[in-house]
Design a protein around this motif. Sequence first.
Motif, short mmCIF file in Angstrom:
data_model
loop_
_atom_site.label_atom_id
_atom_site.label_comp_id
_atom_site.label_asym_id
_atom_site.label_seq_id
_atom_site.Cartn_x
_atom_site.Cartn_y
_atom_site.Cartn_z
N ALA A 1 0.84 -1.21 0.00
CA ALA A 1 0.00 0.00 0.00
C ALA A 1 0.87 1.25 0.00
N LEU A 2 1.93 1.24 0.79
CA LEU A 2 2.87 2.38 0.80
C LEU A 2 3.56 2.52 -0.54
N TYR A 3 3.88 1.38 -1.17
CA TYR A 3 4.52 1.40 -2.48
C TYR A 3 3.64 2.12 -3.50
N ILE A 4 2.35 1.85 -3.44
CA ILE A 4 1.41 2.48 -4.38
C ILE A 4 1.48 4.00 -4.25
N LEU A 5 1.42 4.47 -3.02
CA LEU A 5 1.45 5.92 -2.79
C LEU A 5 2.80 6.51 -3.20
N ALA A 6 3.89 5.82 -2.83
CA ALA A 6 5.22 6.33 -3.13
C ALA A 6 5.50 6.32 -4.63
N SER A 7 5.08 5.27 -5.32
CA SER A 7 5.35 5.19 -6.76
C SER A 7 4.57 6.26 -7.52
N ALA A 8 3.36 6.56 -7.07
CA ALA A 8 2.58 7.61 -7.72
C ALA A 8 3.28 8.95 -7.58
N ARG A 9 3.80 9.22 -6.39
CA ARG A 9 4.48 10.50 -6.15
C ARG A 9 5.74 10.61 -7.00
N VAL A 10 6.54 9.54 -7.03
CA VAL A 10 7.78 9.57 -7.81
C VAL A 10 7.46 9.66 -9.30
N GLY A 11 6.42 8.98 -9.74
CA GLY A 11 6.04 9.03 -11.15
C GLY A 11 5.67 10.43 -11.61
N ARG A 12 5.13 11.24 -10.71
CA ARG A 12 4.78 12.62 -11.06
C ARG A 12 5.99 13.53 -11.09
N GLU A 13 7.04 13.18 -10.36
CA GLU A 13 8.18 14.08 -10.19
C GLU A 13 9.38 13.73 -11.05
N PHE A 14 9.40 12.51 -11.60
CA PHE A 14 10.52 12.08 -12.43
C PHE A 14 10.00 11.51 -13.74
N PRO A 15 10.68 11.80 -14.86
CA PRO A 15 10.24 11.27 -16.15
C PRO A 15 10.65 9.82 -16.34
N ARG A 16 9.95 9.15 -17.24
CA ARG A 16 10.28 7.80 -17.68
C ARG A 16 10.55 6.88 -16.48
N LEU A 17 11.69 6.17 -16.52
CA LEU A 17 12.03 5.24 -15.44
C LEU A 17 13.07 5.83 -14.48
N ASP A 18 13.29 7.13 -14.55
CA ASP A 18 14.35 7.75 -13.75
C ASP A 18 14.12 7.55 -12.25
N GLY A 19 12.91 7.83 -11.79
CA GLY A 19 12.63 7.72 -10.37
C GLY A 19 12.76 6.30 -9.87
N LEU A 20 12.30 5.35 -10.68
CA LEU A 20 12.39 3.94 -10.29
C LEU A 20 13.84 3.50 -10.18
N ALA A 21 14.68 3.91 -11.14
CA ALA A 21 16.09 3.52 -11.12
C ALA A 21 16.79 4.07 -9.88
N LEU A 22 16.56 5.34 -9.57
CA LEU A 22 17.19 5.93 -8.40
C LEU A 22 16.68 5.30 -7.11
N ALA A 23 15.39 4.99 -7.07
CA ALA A 23 14.82 4.36 -5.88
C ALA A 23 15.40 2.96 -5.69
N MET A 24 15.65 2.23 -6.77
CA MET A 24 16.24 0.91 -6.68
C MET A 24 17.63 0.98 -6.04
N VAL A 25 18.38 2.01 -6.39
CA VAL A 25 19.71 2.19 -5.78
C VAL A 25 19.57 2.37 -4.28
N VAL A 26 18.64 3.22 -3.87
CA VAL A 26 18.40 3.44 -2.44
C VAL A 26 17.99 2.14 -1.75
N GLY A 27 17.08 1.40 -2.39
CA GLY A 27 16.63 0.14 -1.81
C GLY A 27 17.76 -0.88 -1.67
N ALA A 28 18.62 -0.96 -2.69
CA ALA A 28 19.74 -1.89 -2.64
C ALA A 28 20.71 -1.53 -1.52
N LEU A 29 20.98 -0.25 -1.34
CA LEU A 29 21.87 0.18 -0.26
C LEU A 29 21.26 -0.13 1.10
N ALA A 30 19.94 0.04 1.22
CA ALA A 30 19.27 -0.27 2.48
C ALA A 30 19.31 -1.76 2.78
#
Length: 287
Positions: free
Chosen positions: A144-173
Amino acid sequence: MVVTGLVCQELGASLAVLLFPALGPLGIVFLRLGFSAVILMVIARPRLRGHTPTAWRSVIGFGLVLALMNGLFYLALARLPLGVTVTIEVLGPLVLSVIAARRASAWLWAGLALVGVIALAGGGWDRLDPIGVLFALGAASSWALYILASARVGREFPRLDGLALAMVVGALAALPWGLIAAGGALVRIDLLALGAAVAVLSSTIPYALELLALRRLAASAFAILMSLAPATATLAGWLLLGQGMTWLEIVGIALVIAASIGAVRAASARAAADPRGAEASPAEPLP
């Protein structure tokens, strides 16, 4: 795109289960997010400059949610059948759809889902590992949190940019937990190759296809297709892992799928009647 993503995701989850003895659930999470981050960064080549502090906070939050959701899902998967785990996890988006509908009738779908989850016990909750159920419920909340977070990132970053950067954060975590869980197994070439396959099947292909599909499909149609995830997971668990299901468990999964579809349609009806409410609907961008 949506159906292909679902099939790939369950194939990847099945492969991950086979790797649990060598890497552990959290070791798989690190490899999944790490390889996905590398692949998406190469594909998307996101621009690092020009983003607001709010946008970066959104990406960091999205990445942490990705790590949490994947960690809880695999910890549940180590204790529960694949179909049962995914069915419980789907309750997260289902609850958001019920809330978004803001109609009394929508709670009927929530009740139907509850009956379905009870039926998953197949005649008794003692058949299900209670800790696994708690992990699966945590994964549902994280979805449920993913849904809200992905919507926000999708509005603020074009194409797959936000997803790629978020994956880096997730991998480091996930890195420290992965090192603790897998240890020296992380340097074995064969396990790294299989971990890369899990990443491609479970994360890279599904997440990319879902984001692209949302640009071509109505949100309601997309969400209804995503409601089929428990069915594809059950089929994958049966074919690839030999995880049989009782008839009562199959009925429970069918009830949860029906409840998800009904809740999505109820939320869509409300969105059509109130366009301003639709813009803020948390159920719109289902993963």
